[in-house]
Scaffold this motif. Structure first.
Motif, PDB file in Angstrom:
ATOM      1  N   ASP A  97       0.855  -1.184   0.000  1.00  0.00           N
ATOM      2  CA  ASP A  97       0.000   0.000   0.000  1.00  0.00           C
ATOM      3  C   ASP A  97       0.897   1.243   0.000  1.00  0.00           C
ATOM      4  O   ASP A  97       1.723   1.427   0.908  1.00  0.00           O
ATOM      5  N   TRP A  98       0.757   2.077  -1.026  1.00  0.00           N
ATOM      6  CA  TRP A  98       1.603   3.246  -1.203  1.00  0.00           C
ATOM      7  C   TRP A  98       1.694   4.134   0.046  1.00  0.00           C
ATOM      8  O   TRP A  98       2.793   4.550   0.423  1.00  0.00           O
ATOM      9  N   PRO A  99       0.598   4.449   0.734  1.00  0.00           N
ATOM     10  CA  PRO A  99       0.733   5.278   1.934  1.00  0.00           C
ATOM     11  C   PRO A  99       1.642   4.665   3.003  1.00  0.00           C
ATOM     12  O   PRO A  99       2.238   5.388   3.796  1.00  0.00           O
ATOM     13  N   ASP A 100       1.794   3.356   3.013  1.00  0.00           N
ATOM     14  CA  ASP A 100       2.652   2.700   4.005  1.00  0.00           C
ATOM     15  C   ASP A 100       4.135   2.807   3.674  1.00  0.00           C
ATOM     16  O   ASP A 100       4.973   2.631   4.555  1.00  0.00           O
ATOM     17  N   VAL A 101       4.478   3.050   2.408  1.00  0.00           N
ATOM     18  CA  VAL A 101       5.895   2.996   2.009  1.00  0.00           C
ATOM     19  C   VAL A 101       6.437   4.282   1.399  1.00  0.00           C
ATOM     20  O   VAL A 101       7.643   4.411   1.234  1.00  0.00           O
ATOM     21  N   ARG A 102       5.593   5.231   1.078  1.00  0.00           N
ATOM     22  CA  ARG A 102       6.047   6.381   0.286  1.00  0.00           C
ATOM     23  C   ARG A 102       7.052   7.282   0.990  1.00  0.00           C
ATOM     24  O   ARG A 102       7.825   7.971   0.333  1.00  0.00           O
ATOM     25  N   PHE A 103       7.055   7.294   2.319  1.00  0.00           N
ATOM     26  CA  PHE A 103       8.010   8.132   3.043  1.00  0.00           C
ATOM     27  C   PHE A 103       9.142   7.320   3.682  1.00  0.00           C
ATOM     28  O   PHE A 103       9.919   7.860   4.457  1.00  0.00           O
ATOM     29  N   LEU A 104       9.236   6.055   3.339  1.00  0.00           N
ATOM     30  CA  LEU A 104      10.291   5.210   3.897  1.00  0.00           C
ATOM     31  C   LEU A 104      11.627   5.461   3.195  1.00  0.00           C
ATOM     32  O   LEU A 104      11.661   5.872   2.035  1.00  0.00           O
ATOM     33  N   SER A 105      12.691   5.160   3.891  1.00  0.00           N
ATOM     34  CA  SER A 105      14.025   5.236   3.303  1.00  0.00           C
ATOM     35  C   SER A 105      14.175   4.121   2.263  1.00  0.00           C
ATOM     36  O   SER A 105      13.405   3.148   2.271  1.00  0.00           O
ATOM     37  N   PRO A 106      15.166   4.235   1.381  1.00  0.00           N
ATOM     38  CA  PRO A 106      15.402   3.149   0.426  1.00  0.00           C
ATOM     39  C   PRO A 106      15.636   1.797   1.114  1.00  0.00           C
ATOM     40  O   PRO A 106      15.133   0.772   0.649  1.00  0.00           O
ATOM     41  N   ALA A 107      16.352   1.787   2.208  1.00  0.00           N
ATOM     42  CA  ALA A 107      16.616   0.529   2.925  1.00  0.00           C
ATOM     43  C   ALA A 107      15.326  -0.076   3.463  1.00  0.00           C
ATOM     44  O   ALA A 107      15.105  -1.297   3.368  1.00  0.00           O
ATOM     45  N   ALA A 108      14.446   0.756   3.996  1.00  0.00           N
ATOM     46  CA  ALA A 108      13.167   0.262   4.515  1.00  0.00           C
ATOM     47  C   ALA A 108      12.268  -0.216   3.377  1.00  0.00           C
ATOM     48  O   ALA A 108      11.570  -1.233   3.512  1.00  0.00           O
ATOM     49  N   GLN A 109      12.279   0.500   2.244  1.00  0.00           N
ATOM     50  CA  GLN A 109      11.509   0.041   1.086  1.00  0.00           C
ATOM     51  C   GLN A 109      12.047  -1.293   0.580  1.00  0.00           C
ATOM     52  O   GLN A 109      11.278  -2.163   0.176  1.00  0.00           O
ATOM     53  N   TRP A 110      13.351  -1.475   0.603  1.00  0.00           N
ATOM     54  CA  TRP A 110      13.961  -2.746   0.201  1.00  0.00           C
ATOM     55  C   TRP A 110      13.472  -3.880   1.108  1.00  0.00           C
ATOM     56  O   TRP A 110      13.144  -4.971   0.631  1.00  0.00           O
ATOM     57  N   ASP A 111      13.398  -3.616   2.406  1.00  0.00           N
ATOM     58  CA  ASP A 111      12.899  -4.623   3.343  1.00  0.00           C
ATOM     59  C   ASP A 111      11.453  -5.008   3.018  1.00  0.00           C
ATOM     60  O   ASP A 111      11.092  -6.189   3.024  1.00  0.00           O
ATOM     61  N   VAL A 112      10.625  -4.014   2.724  1.00  0.00           N
ATOM     62  CA  VAL A 112       9.220  -4.265   2.387  1.00  0.00           C
ATOM     63  C   VAL A 112       9.131  -5.050   1.076  1.00  0.00           C
ATOM     64  O   VAL A 112       8.370  -6.016   0.972  1.00  0.00           O
ATOM     65  N   PHE A 113       9.906  -4.649   0.079  1.00  0.00           N
ATOM     66  CA  PHE A 113       9.905  -5.346  -1.209  1.00  0.00           C
ATOM     67  C   PHE A 113      10.343  -6.800  -1.039  1.00  0.00           C
ATOM     68  O   PHE A 113       9.702  -7.724  -1.555  1.00  0.00           O
ATOM     69  N   THR A 114      11.429  -7.009  -0.311  1.00  0.00           N
ATOM     70  CA  THR A 114      11.956  -8.353  -0.080  1.00  0.00           C
ATOM     71  C   THR A 114      10.910  -9.227   0.597  1.00  0.00           C
ATOM     72  O   THR A 114      10.677 -10.367   0.183  1.00  0.00           O
ATOM     73  N   GLN A 115      10.279  -8.703   1.627  1.00  0.00           N
ATOM     74  CA  GLN A 115       9.261  -9.483   2.339  1.00  0.00           C
ATOM     75  C   GLN A 115       8.078  -9.798   1.433  1.00  0.00           C
ATOM     76  O   GLN A 115       7.528 -10.903   1.473  1.00  0.00           O
ATOM     77  N   SER A 116       7.686  -8.854   0.606  1.00  0.00           N
ATOM     78  CA  SER A 116       6.580  -9.076  -0.322  1.00  0.00           C
ATOM     79  C   SER A 116       6.916 -10.189  -1.312  1.00  0.00           C
ATOM     80  O   SER A 116       6.079 -11.064  -1.594  1.00  0.00           O
TER      81      SER A 116
END
Length: 162
Positions: A97-116
Motif C-alpha cells: 500500500d503506497w501510503p505505508d511505504v512512500r516516506f520510507l528510506s530506500p533501505a526500509a523500502q527494500w525490506d518491504v519489497f523483499t518481504q513481499s
C-alpha cells in the motif's frame, strides 16, 4: 530458471528513477526509491543457471503498489497465485500500500519489497494447484540468499531529486 517482475501501480506512485530521467514531481508527497527493472535483472542473472525441477521455467512476481487512500484496491488480486503448466510458469502476486511505504528510506523500502517477494513464494507453496516437480522450499531459500547478497546501492535511485 527465469525470474520476472511485473509491476502494477496506481498513478499516485512516484519513482525516483523517473526524476533521474527528467520527470518532475513533488518528492514531498513520497518517492519509491528502488529501481525495479535493475532488481529484476540482478535476480534473474543470479537465477538463470539454476533449476528447481522440471515443472517451472519462469517465476513471475506480480508486484503491486497501490494507493488505497485514493480508492485503488487489491481485492481482485489479493493472494493471487497461478500455475500455468503449458507455459511452465508460476505467477504469484505481492502487494504494497503506497501510503505505508512512500516516506520510507530506500533501505526500509527494500525490506518491504523483499518481504513481499518472499511472501509471494510462500503463498505459491500453499496454493491448491501447484507444480508437482518444483522444489518451492529450495527456490524460497535460494531467492532469500540471492536477495541478501544484493547491494542496495546497485538498484537505489539517487536521493538528490529535489
Amino acid at each position: 530458471m527465469k525470474f520476472q517482475l511485473k509491476l502494477s501501480a496506481s498513478w499516485t506512485v512516484k519513482y525516483a528513477s523517473d526524476a533521474e530521467a527528467g520527470w518532475r514531481f513533488d518528492p514531498g508527497k513520497g518517492v519509491w526509491w528502488l529501481k525495479l527493472v535493475r532488481i529484476e535483472q540482478l535476480v534473474n542473472e543470479a537465477m538463470t543457471t539454476l533449476s528447481f525441477g522440471e515443472s517451472i521455467d519462469t517465476y513471475v512476481f506480480g508486484f503491486e503498489i497501490l494507493d488505497t487512500s485514493e480508492g485503488f484496491g487489491f481485492e481482485s488480486t489479493r493472494d493471487y497465485v497461478s500455475y500455468r503448466p503449458k507455459m511452465r510458469l508460476l505467477l504469484s502476486v505481492g502487494q504494497v500500500d503506497w501510503p505505508d511505504v512512500r516516506f520510507l528510506s530506500p533501505a526500509a523500502q527494500w525490506d518491504v519489497f523483499t518481504q513481499s517477494l518472499l511472501d509471494s513464494i510462500h503463498r505459491a507453496a500453499a496454493a491448491k494447484r501447484k507444480p508437482r516437480d518444483f522444489n518451492l522450499q529450495a527456490f524460497h531459500s535460494t531467492v532469500t540468499h540471492v536477495l541478501e547478497g544484493l547491494d542496495p546501492q546497485d538498484f537505489t535511485a539517487s536521493m538528490d531529486i529535489a
